[in-house]
Design an enzyme around this catalytic site. Structure first.
Site, short mmCIF file in Angstrom:
data_model
loop_
_atom_site.label_atom_id
_atom_site.label_comp_id
_atom_site.label_asym_id
_atom_site.label_seq_id
_atom_site.Cartn_x
_atom_site.Cartn_y
_atom_site.Cartn_z
N HIS A 266 0.84 -1.20 0.00
CA HIS A 266 0.00 0.00 0.00
C HIS A 266 0.87 1.23 0.00
O HIS A 266 1.93 1.24 0.62
CB HIS A 266 -0.93 0.02 1.23
CG HIS A 266 -2.12 0.90 1.02
ND1 HIS A 266 -2.08 2.24 1.25
CD2 HIS A 266 -3.35 0.61 0.56
CE1 HIS A 266 -3.26 2.75 0.95
NE2 HIS A 266 -4.05 1.79 0.52
N ASP A 318 -7.99 -5.00 -0.89
CA ASP A 318 -8.51 -5.77 -2.03
C ASP A 318 -8.37 -7.27 -1.86
O ASP A 318 -9.10 -8.03 -2.48
CB ASP A 318 -7.81 -5.32 -3.32
CG ASP A 318 -8.26 -3.94 -3.73
OD1 ASP A 318 -9.48 -3.73 -3.75
OD2 ASP A 318 -7.41 -3.08 -3.97
N1 COA Z 1 4.00 -7.43 -4.65
C1 COA Z 1 5.32 -7.55 -4.60
N2 COA Z 1 6.12 -6.57 -4.19
C2 COA Z 1 5.56 -5.42 -3.84
C3 COA Z 1 4.17 -5.22 -3.88
C4 COA Z 1 3.38 -6.29 -4.30
N3 COA Z 1 2.07 -6.18 -4.35
N4 COA Z 1 3.87 -3.98 -3.47
C5 COA Z 1 5.04 -3.39 -3.17
N5 COA Z 1 6.04 -4.26 -3.41
C6 COA Z 1 7.45 -4.01 -3.20
C7 COA Z 1 8.06 -3.25 -4.36
O1 COA Z 1 8.50 -4.10 -5.38
C8 COA Z 1 9.18 -2.54 -3.66
O2 COA Z 1 10.18 -3.50 -3.38
P1 COA Z 1 11.72 -3.16 -3.52
O3 COA Z 1 11.97 -2.08 -2.49
O4 COA Z 1 12.39 -4.45 -3.22
O5 COA Z 1 11.91 -2.68 -4.91
C9 COA Z 1 8.57 -2.17 -2.33
O6 COA Z 1 7.60 -3.17 -2.07
C10 COA Z 1 7.92 -0.79 -2.33
O7 COA Z 1 6.88 -0.78 -3.28
P2 COA Z 1 6.46 0.41 -4.24
O8 COA Z 1 6.10 -0.14 -5.59
O9 COA Z 1 7.48 1.50 -4.21
O10 COA Z 1 5.19 0.92 -3.52
P3 COA Z 1 4.14 1.92 -4.11
O11 COA Z 1 3.75 2.79 -2.99
O12 COA Z 1 4.57 2.60 -5.36
O13 COA Z 1 2.97 0.93 -4.55
C11 COA Z 1 1.01 -0.23 -4.73
C12 COA Z 1 1.82 0.76 -3.88
C13 COA Z 1 -0.34 -0.42 -4.08
C14 COA Z 1 0.82 0.32 -6.13
C15 COA Z 1 1.80 -1.58 -4.77
O14 COA Z 1 1.94 -2.08 -3.48
C16 COA Z 1 1.13 -2.58 -5.68
O15 COA Z 1 1.33 -2.54 -6.90
N6 COA Z 1 0.31 -3.50 -5.11
C17 COA Z 1 -0.40 -4.46 -5.92
C18 COA Z 1 -1.67 -3.85 -6.49
C19 COA Z 1 -2.69 -3.61 -5.42
O16 COA Z 1 -2.97 -4.49 -4.60
N7 COA Z 1 -3.32 -2.44 -5.48
C20 COA Z 1 -4.38 -2.07 -4.56
C21 COA Z 1 -3.89 -1.05 -3.58
S1 COA Z 1 -5.10 -0.75 -2.31
#
Ligand code: COA
Length: 381
Positions: A266, A318
């Site tokens: 998140h 979700d």
């Molecule tokens: N699966 C695997 N790794 C994940 C992840 C996931 N769902 N969400 C975050 N990470 C990891 C990233 O790869 C990153 O790892 P690293 O530091 O080793 O590179 C770290 O956690 C930080 O993630 P980041 O992508 O910078 O976080 P963000 O704030 O940009 O993304 C989301 C937030 C929600 C977009 C992201 O967690 C995601 O894509 N989740 C899946 C989609 C989802 O469930 N969306 C609904 C949100 S309520």
């Protein structure tokens, strides 16, 4: 560089304060969520979705009389104008239901004589109209694509949004626990500050464009996998995993491929999304009545354990939404439209708040392109 000063830059607008709002507060470190000051765990246990609609739009929980009046208005607004019903019938059966919702909401503006009015009371009426009609649209489309006639919306003021929606979708009464679970789901998803879709809605509203345009923008933003479609993708993953024993290998292989696991992580919560605790409990309650669904819950738990162990990530709203909606019998590709059916309350509250104290939302970018250079006529390029 552009003429505008670039004071700070945060990729993805992370932690940027973009506006003021009195609707929702999130404590990402303390893992708390409150709607207008009320804790989400208390609202989910004690309030109905319809009460939360009133709270979000008006700022206070309704009295019994105010709630009855709201339900009467929602019931009156639920039926679709005949032209909208006919329009839904023309949509191809294989269309992505979020694309359907986005298109129908845009079309609904053409059938609303008040759509262009900027008067605050007209905007509040349109907000209620959208809250009332989104469930009708989703249920009608699902029935039509399955060759069934849409079910007429309940006209009584006693039936709440959750019960009414399930009746329109299934054409039959649902079990009490299913209605309660859907109602609680709608409470939990109704609002979440400046998430991507709400920000899209506010940005469109800030140009003084109409409420249908703002909601259409929001639906487009919600459709993405990183936002609202994560619930559908989570269920697809749970179904693909197929048994709890296969969860660990599935998670390991997805992480090795650097894939994002849907329903995990998140932007704001640095730990467990507080809504996930309620949804996990609800998913567990639902399988007590329908033991054949227990398998999906067991797989979900196994995936959750594996992701925690291997990546130290917690699930978000979700992930267990998927099990809850699946147990209630909602088709998997309607999970994201169900998110919209709930979040329309938050979107419209934010749109009305934006109109009431508007300033155009217009950030700037940090320019990375070429330095100023001389223009070359086409014959010399
Ligand atoms: N699966 C695997 N790794 C994940 C992840 C996931 N769902 N969400 C975050 N990470 C990891 C990233 O790869 C990153 O790892 P690293 O530091 O080793 O590179 C770290 O956690 C930080 O993630 P980041 O992508 O910078 O976080 P963000 O704030 O940009 O993304 C989301 C937030 C929600 C977009 C992201 O967690 C995601 O894509 N989740 C899946 C989609 C989802 O469930 N969306 C609904 C949100 S309520």
């Amino acid at each position: 560089m552009t003429g505008a000063p670039v004071s700070t830059f945060s990729k993805g607008l992370e932690e940027v304060v973009a506006t003021e709002s009195s609707i929702c507060s999130i404590d990402g470190k303390g893992l708390r969520l409150r709607y207008r000051g009320y804790d989400i765990h208390e609202l989910v246990q004690r309030s109905s979705y319809d009460e939360v609609v009133y709270l979000l739009l008006r700022g206070e929980l309704p009295t019994a009389v105010q709630l009855t009046e709201l339900r009467r208005r929602l019931a009156a607004e639920r039926p679709l104008p005949p032209a909208v019903s006919r329009f839904i019938e023309t949509l191809p059966a294989g269309t992505n239901p979020m694309a359907v919702l986005r298109t129908v909401v845009s079309y609904m503006a053409l059938q609303d004589p008040e759509s262009e009015s900027k008067a605050p009371d007209a905007n509040e009426r349109k907000a209620l109209r959208l809250i009332a009609r989104l469930p009708t649209v989703v249920a009608a489309y699902d029935r039509l694509r399955n060759g069934k006639r849409p079910v007429e919306a309940a006209a009584d003021a006693e039936t709440g949004t959750a019960a009414c929606f399930l009746r329109m979708l299934k054409g039959a009464e649902s079990r009490e626990l299913e209605v309660k679970a859907l109602d609680q789901y709608l409470v939990l998803l109704a609002e979440h500050d400046l998430n991507a879709s709400t920000f899209a809605a506010r940005t469109t509203a800030s140009t003084t464009s109409d409420i249908y345009s703002a909601v259409t923008s929001a639906i487009g933003a919600l459709k993405g996998d990183l936002h609202g479609s994560a619930n559908t993708r989570s269920m697809e993953m749970i179904l693909e995993v197929g048994s709890p024993e296969k969860a660990e290998a599935y998670v390991t292989s997805a992480l090795d491929r650097k894939e994002k696991l849907m329903g995990f992580g998140h932007r704001v919560y640095k730990g467990q999304d507080p809504r996930a605790d309620d949804l996990r409990r609800m998913a567990k309650d639902l399988i007590r009545e329908v033991p054949e669904q227990a398998k999906w819950y067991a797989i979900s738990e196994a995936i959750e354990r594996a992701v925690k162990e291997k990546k130290n990530l917690s699930c978000n709203v979700d992930f267990y939404s998927a099990s809850v909606l699946y147990s209630i019998g909602i088709p998997v590709d309607l999970f994201t439209p169900m998110f919209a059916v709930s979040r329309i309350a938050g979107w419209t509250a934010h749109i009305l708040e934006q109109y009431a104290n508007n300033r155009l939302l217009r950030p700037v970018s940090a320019y990375l392109g070429p330095s100023p250079r001389a223009y070359v006529p086409i014959q010399n390029r």
